[in-house]
Design a protein around this motif. Structure first.
Motif, PDB file in Angstrom:
ATOM      1  N   ALA A 163      -2.614  -2.188  16.499  1.00 14.73           N
ATOM      2  CA  ALA A 163      -3.277  -1.023  15.905  1.00 14.73           C
ATOM      3  C   ALA A 163      -2.448  -0.540  14.721  1.00 14.73           C
ATOM      4  O   ALA A 163      -1.478   0.191  14.872  1.00 14.73           O
ATOM      5  N   VAL A 164      -2.846  -0.978  13.541  1.00 17.09           N
ATOM      6  CA  VAL A 164      -2.078  -0.699  12.319  1.00 17.09           C
ATOM      7  C   VAL A 164      -2.884   0.246  11.429  1.00 17.09           C
ATOM      8  O   VAL A 164      -4.084   0.056  11.247  1.00 17.09           O
ATOM      9  N   THR A 165      -2.205   1.264  10.912  1.00 20.72           N
ATOM     10  CA  THR A 165      -2.834   2.186   9.958  1.00 20.72           C
ATOM     11  C   THR A 165      -1.958   2.298   8.718  1.00 20.72           C
ATOM     12  O   THR A 165      -0.733   2.428   8.829  1.00 20.72           O
ATOM     13  N   TYR A 166      -2.586   2.227   7.567  1.00 23.30           N
ATOM     14  CA  TYR A 166      -1.898   2.456   6.297  1.00 23.30           C
ATOM     15  C   TYR A 166      -2.193   3.886   5.849  1.00 23.30           C
ATOM     16  O   TYR A 166      -3.350   4.223   5.602  1.00 23.30           O
ATOM     17  N   TRP A 167      -1.159   4.701   5.769  1.00 28.74           N
ATOM     18  CA  TRP A 167      -1.305   6.093   5.346  1.00 28.74           C
ATOM     19  C   TRP A 167      -0.729   6.262   3.941  1.00 28.74           C
ATOM     20  O   TRP A 167       0.280   5.636   3.611  1.00 28.74           O
ATOM     21  N   VAL A 168      -1.370   7.141   3.169  1.00 28.43           N
ATOM     22  CA  VAL A 168      -0.703   7.688   1.991  1.00 28.43           C
ATOM     23  C   VAL A 168      -0.554   9.184   2.266  1.00 28.43           C
ATOM     24  O   VAL A 168      -1.543   9.876   2.566  1.00 28.43           O
ATOM     25  N   LEU A 169       0.690   9.632   2.222  1.00 28.40           N
ATOM     26  CA  LEU A 169       1.007  11.024   2.563  1.00 28.40           C
ATOM     27  C   LEU A 169       1.670  11.694   1.370  1.00 28.40           C
ATOM     28  O   LEU A 169       2.369  11.029   0.585  1.00 28.40           O
ATOM     29  N   GLU A 170       1.462  13.002   1.241  1.00 28.61           N
ATOM     30  CA  GLU A 170       2.209  13.752   0.231  1.00 28.61           C
ATOM     31  C   GLU A 170       2.866  14.949   0.889  1.00 28.61           C
ATOM     32  O   GLU A 170       2.373  15.454   1.915  1.00 28.61           O
ATOM     33  N   LYS A 171       3.972  15.374   0.326  1.00 29.44           N
ATOM     34  CA  LYS A 171       4.722  16.496   0.923  1.00 29.44           C
ATOM     35  C   LYS A 171       3.806  17.698   1.073  1.00 29.44           C
ATOM     36  O   LYS A 171       3.089  18.075   0.152  1.00 29.44           O
ATOM     37  N   ALA A 172       3.835  18.273   2.257  1.00 29.23           N
ATOM     38  CA  ALA A 172       2.971  19.433   2.535  1.00 29.23           C
ATOM     39  C   ALA A 172       3.512  20.640   1.778  1.00 29.23           C
ATOM     40  O   ALA A 172       4.699  20.722   1.507  1.00 29.23           O
TER      41      ALA A 172
END
Ligand code: NAP
Length: 172
Positions: A163-172
């Motif tokens: 179960a692989v997920t690619y996330w793009v996150l930015e500083k909250a």
């Protein structure tokens, strides 16, 4: 000429316990993960800790490779050496002046990420919902510090059943 301020970004993969490494190597081999890493980092300067560089064993082509070490005698062919994170970021920024949206990519390992996490603005994070064995963890990562920009759940049929997920996150 306008010089755009580069974004400090990081790209890492971790399991459900934030594990990232085992005996100097990645704990897993996931089909497609290397291609994804390449697609995100190609053409951008990459910054890595000395242990990560030694585990890769050679400069990654098509990217300015900056290796961070405190050892004044350390050198390797085909890479720029930096002795502090700040020096690494400025070497990387110099290498990427032509890009309209420059992104400096910190690519691990855990020690360098711990230093770089406070100034990292964007995180390309791969999560693998599985518990692997290993010895190196991304302790500096905390979900509550980040907001989700994109979340791409991969089809397990293409990731060896994981179960692989690619996330793009930015500083909250
Ligand atoms: N899952 C992933 O996405 C991923 C990505 C990358 C790496 N990894 C894994 O992570 C493990 C390696 O991580 P690690 O935490 O042990 O090592 P690392 O961060 O790759 O390298 C640590 C070394 O980098 C240098 N360094 C780090 N921060 C520095 C700073 N602020 N200033 C100057 N030098 C600095 C020091 O080198 P000197 O000792 O030479 O002074 C330090 O010993 C391996 O198992 C690797 O396969 C996983």
């Amino acid at each position: 000429m306008t010089i755009n301020k580069p974004v400090v970004a990081m790209m890492m993969a971790m399991d459900r316990n934030r594990l990232i490494g085992s005996e100097g190597q990645m704990p897993w081999h996931i089909p497609g993960e290397l291609a994804y890493f390449k697609s995100v980092t190609m053409g951008k300067p990459i910054i890595m800790g000395r242990k990560t560089f030694e585990s890769i064993g050679k400069p990654l082509p098509g990217r300015t490779n900056v290796v961070v070490t405190r050892n004044l005698d350390w050198s390797a062919e085909g890479v720029l050496r930096a002795h502090t994170l700040e020096q690494a970021l400025s070497l990387a920024a110099e290498a990427d002046q032509a890009s309209p949206e420059p992104e400096l990519m910190i690519i691990g390992g855990a020690a360098l990420c711990a230093d770089a996490m406070p100034q990292t603005q964007r995180l390309y994070l791969t999560t693998i919902d599985h518990a692997f064995d290993g010895d190196t963890w991304l302790d500096s990562f905390h979900w509550e510090d980040w907001r989700v920009v994109t979340e791409d759940v991969r089809d397990p049929a293409t990731t060896g059943g994981l179960a692989v997920t690619y996330w793009v996150l930015e500083k909250a």
